[in-house]
Design a protein around this motif. Structure first.
Motif, PDB file in Angstrom:
ATOM      1  N   ARG A 229     -14.045  11.939 -10.410  1.00 27.83           N
ATOM      2  CA  ARG A 229     -14.160  10.497 -10.142  1.00 27.83           C
ATOM      3  C   ARG A 229     -15.403   9.927 -10.809  1.00 27.83           C
ATOM      4  N   LYS A 230     -15.271   8.684 -11.232  1.00 27.79           N
ATOM      5  CA  LYS A 230     -16.378   7.950 -11.857  1.00 27.79           C
ATOM      6  C   LYS A 230     -16.362   6.508 -11.352  1.00 27.79           C
ATOM      7  N   PRO A 231     -17.540   5.895 -11.226  1.00 31.54           N
ATOM      8  CA  PRO A 231     -17.558   4.468 -10.903  1.00 31.54           C
ATOM      9  C   PRO A 231     -16.724   3.712 -11.938  1.00 31.54           C
ATOM     10  N   GLY A 232     -15.912   2.797 -11.448  1.00 31.22           N
ATOM     11  CA  GLY A 232     -15.072   2.011 -12.343  1.00 31.22           C
ATOM     12  C   GLY A 232     -13.696   2.593 -12.579  1.00 31.22           C
ATOM     13  N   ASP A 233     -13.411   3.818 -12.056  1.00 27.71           N
ATOM     14  CA  ASP A 233     -12.050   4.327 -12.227  1.00 27.71           C
ATOM     15  C   ASP A 233     -11.104   3.482 -11.376  1.00 27.71           C
ATOM     16  N   ALA A 234      -9.824   3.701 -11.521  1.00 27.04           N
ATOM     17  CA  ALA A 234      -8.808   2.832 -10.928  1.00 27.04           C
ATOM     18  C   ALA A 234      -8.908   2.662  -9.409  1.00 27.04           C
ATOM     19  N   ALA A 235      -9.545   3.585  -8.704  1.00 27.71           N
ATOM     20  CA  ALA A 235      -9.625   3.494  -7.248  1.00 27.71           C
ATOM     21  C   ALA A 235     -11.057   3.518  -6.717  1.00 27.71           C
ATOM     22  N   TRP A 236     -12.032   3.641  -7.580  1.00 29.40           N
ATOM     23  CA  TRP A 236     -13.431   3.801  -7.156  1.00 29.40           C
ATOM     24  C   TRP A 236     -13.856   2.640  -6.263  1.00 29.40           C
ATOM     25  N   PRO A 237     -14.544   2.884  -5.170  1.00 32.41           N
ATOM     26  CA  PRO A 237     -15.003   4.165  -4.640  1.00 32.41           C
ATOM     27  C   PRO A 237     -14.062   4.752  -3.601  1.00 32.41           C
ATOM     28  N   GLY A 238     -12.908   4.147  -3.425  1.00 33.28           N
ATOM     29  CA  GLY A 238     -11.963   4.604  -2.410  1.00 33.28           C
ATOM     30  C   GLY A 238     -11.193   5.828  -2.850  1.00 33.28           C
ATOM     31  N   PRO A 239     -10.328   6.319  -1.981  1.00 36.15           N
ATOM     32  CA  PRO A 239      -9.497   7.476  -2.320  1.00 36.15           C
ATOM     33  C   PRO A 239      -8.437   7.097  -3.354  1.00 36.15           C
ATOM     34  N   VAL A 240      -7.936   8.072  -4.085  1.00 34.75           N
ATOM     35  CA  VAL A 240      -6.934   7.810  -5.117  1.00 34.75           C
ATOM     36  C   VAL A 240      -5.539   7.594  -4.528  1.00 34.75           C
ATOM     37  N   TRP A 241      -5.298   8.087  -3.317  1.00 30.66           N
ATOM     38  CA  TRP A 241      -3.969   7.984  -2.727  1.00 30.66           C
ATOM     39  C   TRP A 241      -3.644   6.540  -2.370  1.00 30.66           C
ATOM     40  N   GLY A 242      -2.450   6.117  -2.739  1.00 24.97           N
ATOM     41  CA  GLY A 242      -1.983   4.789  -2.397  1.00 24.97           C
ATOM     42  C   GLY A 242      -2.597   3.672  -3.234  1.00 24.97           C
ATOM     43  N   GLN A 243      -3.249   4.009  -4.319  1.00 24.28           N
ATOM     44  CA  GLN A 243      -3.890   3.015  -5.174  1.00 24.28           C
ATOM     45  C   GLN A 243      -3.092   2.846  -6.461  1.00 24.28           C
ATOM     46  N   GLY A 244      -2.288   1.833  -6.534  1.00 25.79           N
ATOM     47  CA  GLY A 244      -1.520   1.561  -7.739  1.00 25.79           C
ATOM     48  C   GLY A 244      -0.461   2.619  -8.002  1.00 25.79           C
ATOM     49  N   GLN A 245       0.081   2.581  -9.203  1.00 29.10           N
ATOM     50  CA  GLN A 245       1.111   3.525  -9.622  1.00 29.10           C
ATOM     51  C   GLN A 245       0.529   4.533 -10.599  1.00 29.10           C
ATOM     52  N   ALA A 246       0.977   5.759 -10.491  1.00 32.67           N
ATOM     53  CA  ALA A 246       0.556   6.782 -11.451  1.00 32.67           C
ATOM     54  C   ALA A 246       0.938   6.333 -12.854  1.00 32.67           C
ATOM     55  N   GLU A 247       0.063   6.596 -13.792  1.00 33.36           N
ATOM     56  CA  GLU A 247       0.326   6.314 -15.203  1.00 33.36           C
ATOM     57  C   GLU A 247       0.568   7.647 -15.894  1.00 33.36           C
ATOM     58  N   ARG A 248       1.818   7.928 -16.170  1.00 33.07           N
ATOM     59  CA  ARG A 248       2.194   9.205 -16.774  1.00 33.07           C
ATOM     60  C   ARG A 248       1.520   9.388 -18.129  1.00 33.07           C
ATOM     61  N   LEU A 249       1.128  10.609 -18.406  1.00 35.42           N
ATOM     62  CA  LEU A 249       0.560  10.953 -19.707  1.00 35.42           C
ATOM     63  C   LEU A 249       1.666  10.920 -20.753  1.00 35.42           C
ATOM     64  N   ASP A 250       1.395  10.297 -21.900  1.00 38.39           N
ATOM     65  CA  ASP A 250       2.403  10.347 -22.958  1.00 38.39           C
ATOM     66  C   ASP A 250       2.399  11.755 -23.554  1.00 38.39           C
ATOM     67  N   HIS A 251       3.414  12.066 -24.323  1.00 36.96           N
ATOM     68  CA  HIS A 251       3.598  13.428 -24.831  1.00 36.96           C
ATOM     69  C   HIS A 251       2.368  13.940 -25.581  1.00 36.96           C
TER      70      HIS A 251
END
Length: 145
Positions: free
Chosen positions: A96-118
């Motif tokens: 985890r890093k400040p500014g990530d998609a869920a910072w500073p909260g938990p990652v669960w339930g925060q937006g939709q997963a962004e699948r890695l492209d091939h």
């Protein structure tokens, strides 16, 4: 006999096998995120493992966290065994890093997963395998428990 839960298989990619755990990459480009799954049938909670496996699980979680922190420059490593949706024992190790998609909260339930492209998936798996596979990891494993 150990069998990986279908949801874990669908949401992640195999990286390597450690002495106790199958190491998997969560398929979410928003976070560097490993999942450790002890190869022990019917394990739901850490206390379902014998003392030797409990110690090994913690060592492997620490190893995964240290590698992720070094490789990503993370401010914090989150290590958790939630399992409310998938009851099979698995440990989340998330950089985890400040500014990530869920910072500073938990990652669960925060937006939709962004699948890695091939291409990103292939590059990430190659890089992780170079860091996570050590000679002792290639020893035969007992997966019959």
């Amino acid at each position: 006999m150990f069998e990986l839960d279908p949801r874990l298989e669908a949401d992640s990619h195999a990286v390597t096998q450690w002495p106790l755990c199958q190491v998997r990459l969560m398929d979410d480009a928003r976070y560097p995120w490993l999942i450790l799954v002890p190869r022990r049938a019917s394990a739901v909670e850490p206390f379902d493992l014998d003392e030797v496996d409990q110690t090994q699980l913690w060592q492997e979680a620490n190893r995964a966290g240290a590698i992720l922190k070094t490789e990503t420059g993370a401010a914090k490593i989150n290590i958790a065994a939630i399992g409310n949706i998938v009851s099979q024992l698995h440990i989340h190790v998330i950089a985890r890093k400040p500014g990530d998609a869920a910072w500073p909260g938990p990652v669960w339930g925060q937006g939709q997963a962004e699948r890695l492209d091939h291409a990103a998936l292939a590059e990430t798996l190659t890089g992780l395998r170079a860091k996570l596979i050590a000679p002792q990891d290639n020893a035969p494993q007992d997966s019959t428990q």
